[in-house]
Design a protein around this motif. Structure first.
Motif, PDB file in Angstrom:
ATOM      1  N   TRP A 245       4.230  -9.417  -1.846  1.00  0.00           N
ATOM      2  CA  TRP A 245       4.867  -8.782  -3.005  1.00  0.00           C
ATOM      3  C   TRP A 245       6.330  -9.208  -3.095  1.00  0.00           C
ATOM      4  CZ3 TRP A 245       3.983  -6.054  -7.309  1.00  0.00           C
ATOM      5  CH2 TRP A 245       4.962  -5.221  -7.810  1.00  0.00           C
ATOM      6  N   VAL A 246       7.009  -9.191  -1.951  1.00  0.00           N
ATOM      7  CA  VAL A 246       8.431  -9.544  -1.941  1.00  0.00           C
ATOM      8  C   VAL A 246       8.608 -11.045  -2.208  1.00  0.00           C
ATOM      9  CG1 VAL A 246      10.497  -9.662  -0.491  1.00  0.00           C
ATOM     10  CG2 VAL A 246       9.063  -7.617  -0.440  1.00  0.00           C
ATOM     11  N   ILE A 247       7.783 -11.866  -1.576  1.00  0.00           N
ATOM     12  CA  ILE A 247       7.868 -13.319  -1.803  1.00  0.00           C
ATOM     13  C   ILE A 247       7.647 -13.623  -3.287  1.00  0.00           C
ATOM     14  CG2 ILE A 247       6.707 -15.534  -1.355  1.00  0.00           C
ATOM     15  CD1 ILE A 247       6.105 -14.384   1.493  1.00  0.00           C
ATOM     16  N   SER A 248       6.643 -12.984  -3.850  1.00  0.00           N
ATOM     17  CA  SER A 248       6.309 -13.202  -5.257  1.00  0.00           C
ATOM     18  C   SER A 248       7.464 -12.750  -6.166  1.00  0.00           C
ATOM     19  CB  SER A 248       5.036 -12.402  -5.568  1.00  0.00           C
ATOM     20  OG  SER A 248       4.821 -12.340  -6.934  1.00  0.00           O
ATOM     21  N   ALA A 249       8.055 -11.600  -5.840  1.00  0.00           N
ATOM     22  CA  ALA A 249       9.174 -11.092  -6.650  1.00  0.00           C
ATOM     23  C   ALA A 249      10.373 -12.036  -6.567  1.00  0.00           C
ATOM     24  CB  ALA A 249       9.558  -9.695  -6.163  1.00  0.00           C
ATOM     25  N   MET A 250      10.594 -12.605  -5.384  1.00  0.00           N
ATOM     26  CA  MET A 250      11.728 -13.534  -5.241  1.00  0.00           C
ATOM     27  C   MET A 250      11.518 -14.780  -6.106  1.00  0.00           C
ATOM     28  SD  MET A 250      12.384 -12.990  -1.174  1.00  0.00           S
ATOM     29  CE  MET A 250      13.916 -13.866  -0.918  1.00  0.00           C
ATOM     30  N   MET A 251      10.262 -15.226  -6.167  1.00  0.00           N
ATOM     31  CA  MET A 251       9.963 -16.372  -7.043  1.00  0.00           C
ATOM     32  C   MET A 251      10.204 -15.997  -8.507  1.00  0.00           C
ATOM     33  SD  MET A 251       6.469 -17.778  -5.313  1.00  0.00           S
ATOM     34  CE  MET A 251       6.458 -18.622  -3.729  1.00  0.00           C
ATOM     35  N   ALA A 252       9.809 -14.769  -8.860  1.00  0.00           N
ATOM     36  CA  ALA A 252      10.032 -14.308 -10.241  1.00  0.00           C
ATOM     37  C   ALA A 252      11.540 -14.210 -10.517  1.00  0.00           C
ATOM     38  CB  ALA A 252       9.348 -12.963 -10.464  1.00  0.00           C
ATOM     39  N   GLY A 253      12.298 -13.781  -9.508  1.00  0.00           N
ATOM     40  CA  GLY A 253      13.755 -13.721  -9.648  1.00  0.00           C
ATOM     41  C   GLY A 253      14.340 -15.106  -9.888  1.00  0.00           C
ATOM     42  N   LEU A 254      13.778 -16.083  -9.194  1.00  0.00           N
ATOM     43  CA  LEU A 254      14.208 -17.472  -9.388  1.00  0.00           C
ATOM     44  C   LEU A 254      13.939 -17.912 -10.836  1.00  0.00           C
ATOM     45  CD1 LEU A 254      15.009 -20.324  -8.197  1.00  0.00           C
ATOM     46  CD2 LEU A 254      12.575 -20.658  -7.782  1.00  0.00           C
ATOM     47  N   ALA A 255      12.716 -17.610 -11.301  1.00  0.00           N
ATOM     48  CA  ALA A 255      12.371 -17.976 -12.686  1.00  0.00           C
ATOM     49  C   ALA A 255      13.320 -17.291 -13.665  1.00  0.00           C
ATOM     50  CB  ALA A 255      10.923 -17.585 -12.976  1.00  0.00           C
TER      51      ALA A 255
END
Lengths: 348, 261
Positions: A245-255
């Motif tokens: 969940w956190v890894i995925s959110a960080m990727m979304a933050g990057l986007a």
């Protein structure tokens, strides 16, 4: 052999249905169709359009690949991902923009004046920290309730963006978000920015592929199928779910950071619940638990979004609604005939 | 909650001293809201034994295994492993040496057979040990070796059961808990599954606690048997003692009421 001879040949409809259900063929056709569509658009509208299309595609692809890690591979149907996208975009806007000369501003907001490459890691981290807080709460829920609480998160995130005017300038949005700069080189050209987005997309796809191919990814798939059995075999599933969940959110933050810099303007309308639903639709359309599917879904969505502009007989005020109707119809058809999406392996 | 040696000796009719039991359940009670799943059930499994738990539907057989694994709401009693209370979270139990093969197989159908097996021992950090376990499990179940790259969804019910047992063995358990391993399988496959369970018990010397409805077959291979009725212990003893009495007939025909049980 006699049996074959006496078997009635399938009708055209049956053959069509069979093709829809056979993964390989449909995935190939979908790839050819979507990529062909992109090529035709590029030839028709020129390189400038292709560069814009490519950049938007990269941002949405990062977003859909990241969401697929949660929804597709781990089986957590979150519709709140747009919140982390927004945190990334607002992070970039707040940290890099200079609003001191903005005449329309209603309130002054903090000025940080950070360069793009200093702000981007902070955007990613901010999304990650928010995901830890939200994820600890979300881990108490599953299935239908999980969807509902993620809805709640999307709504809360939007309202924070809209109402925390001292930080976000509310509905006025934040202009003049910085473009990437290294020394005297500024990626203010569209091609440079596209190149940067491609690099980030490749990094995200590489990390995602590594994760889902590793033993960590196998545990995620096991959680998706039967969380209790995964626990029985020694996996503290709450940690695995929180980690992805956190890894995925960080990727979304990057986007989100990339989007803020690309558009140079951030306002709450980009992070409404509908956008979140569209994002989930892209993941389902492309295919759950398929990185390739997420790329395909994102490309199809961006083509649909950008391509609609060129339908001249469609009044411009209806373009947005028609786009949503088309996507909705595609989703209904997929759920009826191919619930695992174009390239996916799991049904929703 | 702590059982005294005397308590244990009083309830256990096995040859081995009860206090040396590898797995020991003392006065376990499980309540599902107002429904009583188990009512002060005590049972013991000694090292190397194959112990069967039998009884009609709703007797609480599977609940015994779930109580051990922390998957049922235990409201009273204690589970001991090697004489120590087993009061750890579900995900820690496998590391203590207990492996659970749940009812209905519940293999991960979207993973390959090899991936399913490997998931059984990822908590073992040593890669060489993981490989050794994989090879010995594939030796025990040649059909799994032949299809190791296939998805579990492509397997028959019997093959999935072999996979589920193999996955349980990958954990390298001291005690293997099997919940209805022949449920829903064709008779010829049932025989095969019992042969494998017997082989695991006799050749690998793995201690097994099995819940089973296939009474005659399990009594042929079990060292001891417990019979449950309405969440209570109705009988325990050797397979011969079960066969010599009418307890099974009485329990399954409902002739044993709560009072007698």
């Amino acid at each position: 052999m006699n049996g074959n001879a006496t078997t009635a040949s399938p009708s055209l409809f049956e053959r069509g249905m069979l093709m829809l259900r056979e993964k390989g063929d449909l995935e190939l056709y979908a790839n050819v169709f979507v990529i062909g569509w992109a090529v035709i658009f590029t030839l028709w509208q020129g390189v400038g359009f292709a560069v814009t299309l490519g950049t938007v595609f990269c941002i949405w692809a990062i977003l859909s690949v990241s969401l697929n890690l949660v929804v597709g591979y781990t089986g957590l149907l979150s519709v709140g991902h747009i919140g982390f996208f927004g945190i990334g975009a607002y992070g970039m806007a707040i940290l890099t923009s200079d609003t001191s000369y903005e005449l329309l501003r209603t309130e002054s907001i903090p000025q940080f004046g950070l360069p793009f490459f200093a702000a981007l890691p902070i955007c990613v981290l901010a999304a990650g920290v928010a995901a830890v807080v939200v994820g600890v709460v979300f881990n108490r829920f599953r299935d239908d309730i999980y969807v509902l609480v993620s809805f709640g998160f999307a709504i809360i995130a939007f309202n924070v963006f809209l109402s925390w005017r001292a930080l976000t300038r509310g509905a006025y949005g934040i202009p003049d978000v910085q473009r990437p700069q290294i020394g005297s080189w500024v990626a203010d050209g569209e091609i440079e920015f596209l190149a940067l987005c491609v690099v980030f997309l490749l990094i995200v796809v590489g990390i995602s592929w590594f994760l889902v191919s590793s033993s960590f990814g196998r545990v995620l798939k096991a959680i998706r199928e039967d969380e209790q059995v995964a626990q029985v075999f020694g996996y503290q599933t709450t940690y695995y779910k929180l980690a992805i969940w956190v890894i995925s959110a960080m990727m979304a933050g990057l986007a989100g950071g990339l989007l803020g810099s690309f558009t140079t303007f951030v306002d709450p309308n980009s992070f409404i619940l509908l956008e979140s639903m569209l994002l989930v639709s892209i993941v389902i359309l492309g295919g759950l638990a398929s990185i390739r599917g997420s790329l395909l879904g994102a490309l199809a969505f961006v083509l649909l979004e950008e391509g609609m502009r060129f339908i001249t007989y469609l009044p411009s005020e209806f373009i947005g609604q028609v786009r949503q109707v088309v996507l909705g119809v595609m989703l209904v058809l997929l759920m009826l005939f191919r619930p695992q999406g174009l390239a996916g392996r799991y049904k929703l | 909650m702590v059982a005294t040696d005397q308590d244990i000796a009083n309830r256990d009719g096995s040859d081995a001293p009860a206090s040396e039991a590898l797995l020991d359940l003392v006065d376990i009670s499980v309540h599902y809201g107002a429904v009583i799943g188990l009512d002060k059930v005590s049972l013991a499994v000694n090292q190397g034994e194959l112990v069967a738990v039998m009884g009609p539907n709703g007797a609480g057989k599977s609940t015994v295994l779930k109580a051990i694994m922390g998957l049922a709401p235990v409201v009273g009693g204690t589970v001991y492993l090697r004489g120590e209370p087993l009061d750890v979270a579900t995900h820690e139990i496998v590391k203590q040496g207990i492996s659970f093969v749940p009812q209905g197989r519940r293999v991960f159908t979207h993973l390959t057979i090899e991936e399913n097996l490997r998931l059984g021992c990822l908590h073992v950090g040593d890669r060489d040990e993981q490989e050794r376990r994989l090879e010995s499990t594939l030796d025990l179940f040649p059909i799994l070796r032949d299809k190791r790259r296939d998805y579990a969804s492509a397997m028959s019910g019997g093959q999935q059961q072999m996979l589920a047992i193999g996955r349980g063995l990958m954990a390298g358990p001291d005690v293997l808990l099997l919940d209805e391993p022949t449920l829903g399988l064709a008779p010829i496959i049932v025989t095969e599954v019992f042969e494998k369970i017997s082989e695991i018990s006799q050749v690998l010397r793995t201690t097994i606690l099995v819940v089973e409805h296939n009474i005659q077959s399990i009594l042929d291979i079990a060292s001891r048997a417990y019979i449950l009725n309405n969440g209570r212990l109705a009988h325990d003893g050797s397979p011969e003692s079960v066969r010599e009495t009418d307890i099974l007939t009485d329990v399954f025909l409902g002739k044993v009421g709560d009072e007698e049980a």
